[in-house]
Design a protein around this motif. Structure first.
Motif, PDB file in Angstrom:
ATOM      1  N   TRP A   1     -11.199   2.716   4.945  1.00 41.06           N
ATOM      2  CA  TRP A   1     -10.193   2.688   3.906  1.00 41.06           C
ATOM      3  C   TRP A   1      -9.821   1.223   3.677  1.00 41.06           C
ATOM      4  N   TYR A   2      -8.946   0.978   2.720  1.00 40.10           N
ATOM      5  CA  TYR A   2      -8.398  -0.369   2.537  1.00 40.10           C
ATOM      6  C   TYR A   2      -7.124  -0.445   3.370  1.00 40.10           C
ATOM      7  N   VAL A   3      -7.278  -0.937   4.591  1.00 40.36           N
ATOM      8  CA  VAL A   3      -6.203  -0.915   5.578  1.00 40.36           C
ATOM      9  C   VAL A   3      -5.616  -2.310   5.726  1.00 40.36           C
ATOM     10  N   GLY A   4      -4.288  -2.409   5.639  1.00 35.86           N
ATOM     11  CA  GLY A   4      -3.587  -3.663   5.847  1.00 35.86           C
ATOM     12  C   GLY A   4      -2.802  -3.647   7.138  1.00 35.86           C
ATOM     13  N   ASN A   5      -2.491  -4.818   7.641  1.00 29.18           N
ATOM     14  CA  ASN A   5      -1.743  -4.967   8.887  1.00 29.18           C
ATOM     15  C   ASN A   5      -0.260  -5.159   8.571  1.00 29.18           C
ATOM     16  N   VAL A   6       0.453  -4.043   8.352  1.00 30.83           N
ATOM     17  CA  VAL A   6       1.887  -4.092   8.059  1.00 30.83           C
ATOM     18  C   VAL A   6       2.644  -4.495   9.323  1.00 30.83           C
ATOM     19  N   THR A   7       3.528  -5.473   9.188  1.00 26.93           N
ATOM     20  CA  THR A   7       4.278  -5.977  10.344  1.00 26.93           C
ATOM     21  C   THR A   7       5.778  -5.718  10.257  1.00 26.93           C
TER      22      THR A   7
ATOM     23  N   ILE B   1      -2.575   2.207   4.750  1.00 28.41           N
ATOM     24  CA  ILE B   1      -3.663   2.195   3.774  1.00 28.41           C
ATOM     25  C   ILE B   1      -3.119   1.871   2.386  1.00 28.41           C
ATOM     26  N   TYR B   2      -3.828   0.987   1.667  1.00 26.79           N
ATOM     27  CA  TYR B   2      -3.598   0.821   0.233  1.00 26.79           C
ATOM     28  C   TYR B   2      -4.414   1.891  -0.488  1.00 26.79           C
ATOM     29  N   ASP B   3      -3.778   2.670  -1.350  1.00 24.39           N
ATOM     30  CA  ASP B   3      -4.522   3.743  -2.014  1.00 24.39           C
ATOM     31  C   ASP B   3      -3.928   4.040  -3.385  1.00 24.39           C
TER      32      ASP B   3
ATOM     33  N   MET C   1       0.245   3.272   1.157  1.00 24.16           N
ATOM     34  CA  MET C   1       0.940   2.522   0.119  1.00 24.16           C
ATOM     35  C   MET C   1       0.303   2.876  -1.219  1.00 24.16           C
ATOM     36  N   GLY C   2       0.853   3.916  -1.843  1.00 24.66           N
ATOM     37  CA  GLY C   2       0.320   4.420  -3.095  1.00 24.66           C
ATOM     38  C   GLY C   2       0.881   3.679  -4.287  1.00 24.66           C
ATOM     39  N   ASP C   3       0.898   4.361  -5.423  1.00 23.54           N
ATOM     40  CA  ASP C   3       1.259   3.702  -6.679  1.00 23.54           C
ATOM     41  C   ASP C   3       2.709   3.227  -6.701  1.00 23.54           C
ATOM     42  N   VAL C   4       3.579   3.858  -5.924  1.00 26.51           N
ATOM     43  CA  VAL C   4       4.962   3.373  -5.843  1.00 26.51           C
ATOM     44  C   VAL C   4       4.992   1.924  -5.366  1.00 26.51           C
ATOM     45  N   VAL C   5       4.098   1.581  -4.437  1.00 21.75           N
ATOM     46  CA  VAL C   5       4.019   0.212  -3.912  1.00 21.75           C
ATOM     47  C   VAL C   5       3.182  -0.684  -4.812  1.00 21.75           C
ATOM     48  N   LEU C   6       2.072  -0.165  -5.319  1.00 21.92           N
ATOM     49  CA  LEU C   6       1.090  -0.992  -6.026  1.00 21.92           C
ATOM     50  C   LEU C   6       1.434  -1.223  -7.494  1.00 21.92           C
ATOM     51  N   SER C   7       2.318  -0.413  -8.048  1.00 21.19           N
ATOM     52  CA  SER C   7       2.624  -0.547  -9.473  1.00 21.19           C
ATOM     53  C   SER C   7       3.221  -1.918  -9.773  1.00 21.19           C
ATOM     54  N   ASN C   8       2.878  -2.422 -10.924  1.00 23.82           N
ATOM     55  CA  ASN C   8       3.351  -3.730 -11.410  1.00 23.82           C
ATOM     56  C   ASN C   8       2.762  -4.905 -10.634  1.00 23.82           C
ATOM     57  N   TYR C   9       1.757  -4.659  -9.799  1.00 28.27           N
ATOM     58  CA  TYR C   9       1.001  -5.730  -9.156  1.00 28.27           C
ATOM     59  C   TYR C   9      -0.443  -5.682  -9.639  1.00 28.27           C
ATOM     60  N   HIS C  10      -1.041  -6.841  -9.744  1.00 24.21           N
ATOM     61  CA  HIS C  10      -2.480  -6.922  -9.990  1.00 24.21           C
ATOM     62  C   HIS C  10      -3.129  -6.978  -8.612  1.00 24.21           C
TER      63      HIS C  10
END
Length: 275
Positions: A71-77, A99-101, A257-266
């Motif tokens: 998946w597209y996994v980030g290291n959230v701290t 996961i970013y999804d 981290m779905g669209d609530v997180v990713l919205s308004n970001y490129h």
């Protein structure tokens, strides 16, 4: 197909086969890079997906490593609410992955983190009257999945939520406490332990970090994602008293981290460089 549009890693394919996008990249038809922009709101531009690098400056992006190429996994701290760090152990994110999804509409938060964020909202009730958060615990409340009608003035009281994602693949170790000064010399030597009985171990030192302010600029080690109330409070109805909102954050076994997180970001994914 790996992912809704075949953009994920081949590890998600039931056959282990490369996705259609990866196949095109391997054939040299496109760089192994794609990005999406998911604007939110009635006045927003149309969403877009770019295959390849596009006509964008690389300096406009901040990168974090993909730490699991399935998946597209980030290291959230860490997380913050209203500029104050949420009291949650960062290990809950590394233990259960984050996961970013873009195929997930809401923001799913690992259970411990979800309730820690809600606790941070409750702590604001001393100074703010957050409708759907403060008041009678029997509800209606956002945390119960209720739709809460807010006036523009009530909506404006809700704070930003911040997510800190490390620029490195593994969390930074906690600071080490300085060693205590040696004791003054003693005139008498302590008696040795009885034969066959081991000497007691030296005392351990537990190092903790106090919660503090979260900077929107990050601290150099993290990329900070800002999730405003316009992203996590989703309008679902309109009444004469205001707009009905749904809480776009839900409890789950892992963090997505779905669209609530990713919205308004490129958001840009570079599969060749793993970031």
């Amino acid at each position: 197909i790996a992912g809704i549009q075949g953009m994920a890693y081949s590890g998600l394919s039931s056959f282990g086969a490369p996705s259609p996008f990866s196949t095109m990249a391997q054939a040299g038809l496109v760089d192994h890079v794609f990005s999406h922009c998911l604007p939110y709101g009635t006045d927003a531009e149309a969403p877009s997906v770019t295959y390849g690098p596009g006509n964008y400056s690389i300096d406009d992006f901040e990168f974090t490593p993909i730490i699991n190429e399935k998946w597209y996994v980030g290291n959230v701290t860490g997380l913050g609410v209203g500029g104050v760090e949420v009291d949650v152990d960062p290990a809950v994110f590394t233990r259960n992955i984050s996961i970013y999804d873009s195929g997930t509409t809401l923001w799913l938060l690992q259970d411990d983190a979800f309730w820690a964020v809600w606790g941070s909202f409750l702590s604001l009730c001393d100074t703010l009257d957050l409708e759907g958060v403060c008041g009678d615990a029997s509800g209606p409340l956002f945390v119960y999945g209720d739709v809460i009608v807010l006036t523009p003035e009530q909506f404006a009281q809700f704070p930003d939520i911040t997510i800190k994602v490390a620029r490195s693949a593994s969390p930074s170790p906690p600071p080490v406490a300085p060693a205590p000064p040696p004791p003054p010399p003693s005139t008498a030597s302590p008696p040795p332990p009885p034969t066959g009985v081991p000497a007691p171990p030296p005392p351990s030192v537990n190092v903790t970090q106090d919660a503090g302010a979260v900077s929107s600029e990050g601290d150099g080690d993290d990329v900070v994602i800002v999730v405003p109330p316009s992203a996590y409070l989703l309008p679902v109805s309109t009444t004469s008293d205001g707009i009905g909102y749904f809480y776009g954050i839900q409890s789950a076994p892992i963090t997505i981290m779905g669209d609530v997180v990713l919205s308004n970001y490129h958001v840009r994914y570079e599969m060749d460089t793993g970031r």
